[in-house]
Motif scaffolding. Structure first.
Motif, short mmCIF file in Angstrom:
data_model
loop_
_atom_site.label_atom_id
_atom_site.label_comp_id
_atom_site.label_asym_id
_atom_site.label_seq_id
_atom_site.Cartn_x
_atom_site.Cartn_y
_atom_site.Cartn_z
N LEU A 52 -36.60 -55.96 0.49
CA LEU A 52 -36.41 -54.50 0.53
C LEU A 52 -34.98 -54.15 0.94
CD1 LEU A 52 -39.79 -53.33 2.14
CD2 LEU A 52 -39.03 -53.05 -0.23
N VAL A 53 -34.44 -54.87 1.93
CA VAL A 53 -33.05 -54.64 2.34
C VAL A 53 -32.11 -54.87 1.17
CG1 VAL A 53 -31.18 -55.52 3.79
CG2 VAL A 53 -33.43 -55.10 4.78
N LEU A 77 -32.74 -54.77 -2.10
CA LEU A 77 -32.90 -53.73 -3.14
C LEU A 77 -32.25 -52.42 -2.73
CD1 LEU A 77 -36.54 -54.24 -4.47
CD2 LEU A 77 -34.43 -54.35 -5.79
N VAL A 78 -32.47 -52.01 -1.50
CA VAL A 78 -31.88 -50.75 -1.03
C VAL A 78 -30.36 -50.86 -1.00
CG1 VAL A 78 -31.69 -49.20 0.95
CG2 VAL A 78 -33.93 -50.07 0.27
N TRP A 79 -29.87 -51.97 -0.45
CA TRP A 79 -28.43 -52.17 -0.32
C TRP A 79 -27.75 -52.17 -1.69
CZ3 TRP A 79 -26.09 -56.82 2.88
CH2 TRP A 79 -24.74 -56.58 3.11
N ASN A 136 -28.59 -50.66 -4.31
CA ASN A 136 -28.72 -49.39 -5.03
C ASN A 136 -28.23 -48.21 -4.21
OD1 ASN A 136 -30.44 -49.88 -7.70
ND2 ASN A 136 -31.25 -51.25 -6.12
N THR A 137 -27.26 -48.48 -3.33
CA THR A 137 -26.63 -47.44 -2.53
C THR A 137 -25.13 -47.42 -2.84
OG1 THR A 137 -26.18 -48.96 -0.70
CG2 THR A 137 -28.32 -47.80 -0.68
N TRP A 175 -22.93 -48.36 -1.06
CA TRP A 175 -22.32 -49.54 -0.42
C TRP A 175 -22.66 -50.82 -1.17
CZ3 TRP A 175 -25.14 -45.79 2.21
CH2 TRP A 175 -24.38 -44.91 2.96
N SER A 176 -23.09 -50.70 -2.42
CA SER A 176 -23.47 -51.89 -3.19
C SER A 176 -22.29 -52.84 -3.40
CB SER A 176 -24.05 -51.48 -4.55
OG SER A 176 -23.10 -50.74 -5.29
N TYR A 191 -22.26 -55.41 -0.77
CA TYR A 191 -23.29 -56.41 -0.99
C TYR A 191 -22.83 -57.46 -2.00
CZ TYR A 191 -27.66 -58.45 -2.73
OH TYR A 191 -28.64 -59.32 -3.13
N GLY A 239 -31.16 -58.50 -4.84
CA GLY A 239 -30.32 -57.31 -4.86
C GLY A 239 -29.93 -56.91 -6.28
N SER A 292 -29.30 -53.98 -9.04
CA SER A 292 -29.03 -52.56 -9.22
C SER A 292 -29.94 -52.03 -10.34
CB SER A 292 -27.56 -52.34 -9.57
OG SER A 292 -27.29 -50.96 -9.76
#
Length: 425
Positions: free
Chosen positions: A42-43, A45-47, A49-50, A52-53, A56, A293, A295
């Motif tokens: 989850l971290v 995926l969220v990271w 798609n923000t 701040w990608s 990552y 991770g 996008s």
């Protein structure tokens, strides 16, 4: 005088006490590890798609090397080829233990999970190939939907169930052992290229030394850790996926204790006890952090249902695993001497078959080696994630329904015991 019919072997019946302890320990560790794995995914995926990608991706692509091994890899590759070797080492130990003293130690007991797991790999691969053949896609990703993520699946069971029979979790664990073996063979045979005989010969020689150290009861981590690292590095440089070295070393470890050598537990048991928490709580979640991770855009999700490759992966996980495992279990129980534990119903097996469609860790690994192009890899990973979510969601409905059934049985038995009666069985 006719001979008496042979009694059919009960799969996942009452196990010997040491085996029950091992299974219970593995279930606890894998369940907790699955929850950590879920959090890491989850971290990621969220990271990814923000806004701040970029950070990552930069962290994932940082390179560092080990000159003595001749390696210079990115963080993502170190987690996939390095840390994930610990996961496969534990899988190798578990497989050997199951073959020697566990649920796979006799042909009648082994046949049911073997048939179920093989069908659970063949049917998803066939569905993928049918989808790409019909859509004119690439057949190279046929192995992506084959593997079940045991940690993820056990975590789902832990969150949803309170009254399900322990045999159901044990069935999933045993099935996953055979499933992992199939995935390992697929990676070793179909995704190894550019073989270098000299390096592979060195890795084989290292395994021989590893085996002889076990044979002569040599103890001490200072022997095995440097040797294991050398075997891993030689395997990687030899062109074979490095995780295969973990399985080979796991199979080389002794899994039966030697009382004459003063052993309270075998080397395999000690290694598994030490490494399983590292695998479940650190190695696999860290791999997920840098592999999951992706996008994801609305267009990518739409392509999952329109492009043949991601559609084949999605159908393979959601439909193929369910149909394959349930059908394989039924055929083995119907036409062989093995039978299911009487505590389990066929509705339980079907719920478990659907849950086995969660194909995360090994599926993502195979996606990376099957599709070198980053854009294609992203689409396949998105299909793996979506298929795993759909399988988990569908299984959640089925598992909760079965959990309610067992809870009512438990409550009825409790009332009968309070009233001094004997519950029906």
């Amino acid at each position: 005088m006719s001979a008496a019919p042979r009694e059919r072997s009960v799969f996942l019946g009452l196990l010997p006490w040491p085996e029950r302890v091992q299974v219970a320990r593995a279930l606890r560790t894998e369940t907790v590890g699955g929850l950590v794995l879920l959090g890491a995914a989850l971290v990621a995926l969220v990271w990814a798609n923000t806004p701040w990608s970029g950070g990552y991706e930069s962290l994932r692509d940082v390179h560092f090397g080990v000159p003595v091994l001749g390696l210079d890899l990115s963080v993502q590759h170190w987690t996939a080829d390095g840390l994930l070797t610990v996961f496969f080492l534990v899988a190798g130990i578990e497989l050997k233990r199951e073959l020697l003293v566990g649920g796979l130690s006799t042909p009648a007991m082994a046949l049911l999970p073997v048939v179920a797991a093989v069908c659970g790999m063949v049917v998803p691969a066939a569905i993928y190939l049918a989808a790409v053949t019909a859509g004119g896609g690439r057949a190279g990703g046929w192995a992506v939907p084959m593997a079940t993520d045991i940690a993820f699946a056990l975590a789902v069971l832990a969150v949803l169930s309170t009254h399900l029979p322990t045999a159901l979790r044990a069935f999933l664990l045993t099935l996953a052992v055979v499933d992992d073996l199939g995935a390992i063979l697929v990676v070793a045979v179909f995704f190894s290229g550019g073989l270098r005989p000299a390096a592979l010969g060195g890795a084989f020689a290292g395994l021989v030394v590893f085996y002889l150290l076990q044979r002569f009861r040599v103890r001490g981590w200072w022997w095995y850790v440097p040797l294991g690292v050398a075997i891993w590095g030689l395997t990687y440089n030899g062109g074979v996926h490095a995780t295969v070295s973990g399985v080979a070393m796991g199979l080389a470890l002794r899994c039966v204790r030697d009382p004459e050598a003063g052993e309270d537990s075998s080397p395999g048991e000690r290694a598994e006890y030490l490494l399983r928490p590292v695998s479940a709580g650190f190695a696999v979640p860290l791999f997920a952090l840098f592999a999951a991770g992706v996008s994801i855009s609305p267009g990518m999700l739409g392509e999952t249902f329109t492009r043949p490759e991601p559609l084949g992966v999605l159908l393979g996980l959601v439909v193929g695993k369910s149909v394959g495992i349930f059908t394989g279990t039924y055929l083995a129980a119907r036409f062989t001497r093995a039978r299911l534990n009487p505590d389990l119903a066929w509705a339980d097996v079907f719920a478990l078959a659907v849950l086995s469609g969660i194909g995360f860790t090994v599926a993502l690994l195979i996606a990376e080696v099957s599709f070198p192009d980053p854009a294609a890899t992203g689409q396949i990973k998105a299909a793996v994630l979506l298929g795993s979510v759909l399988a988990a969601g569908t299984a959640a409905l089925l598992v909760k329904r079965r959990d309610r059934v067992y809870r009512r049985l438990w409550e009825a038995e409790s009332r009968d015991e309070d009233a001094g009666g004997i519950p029906d069985v």
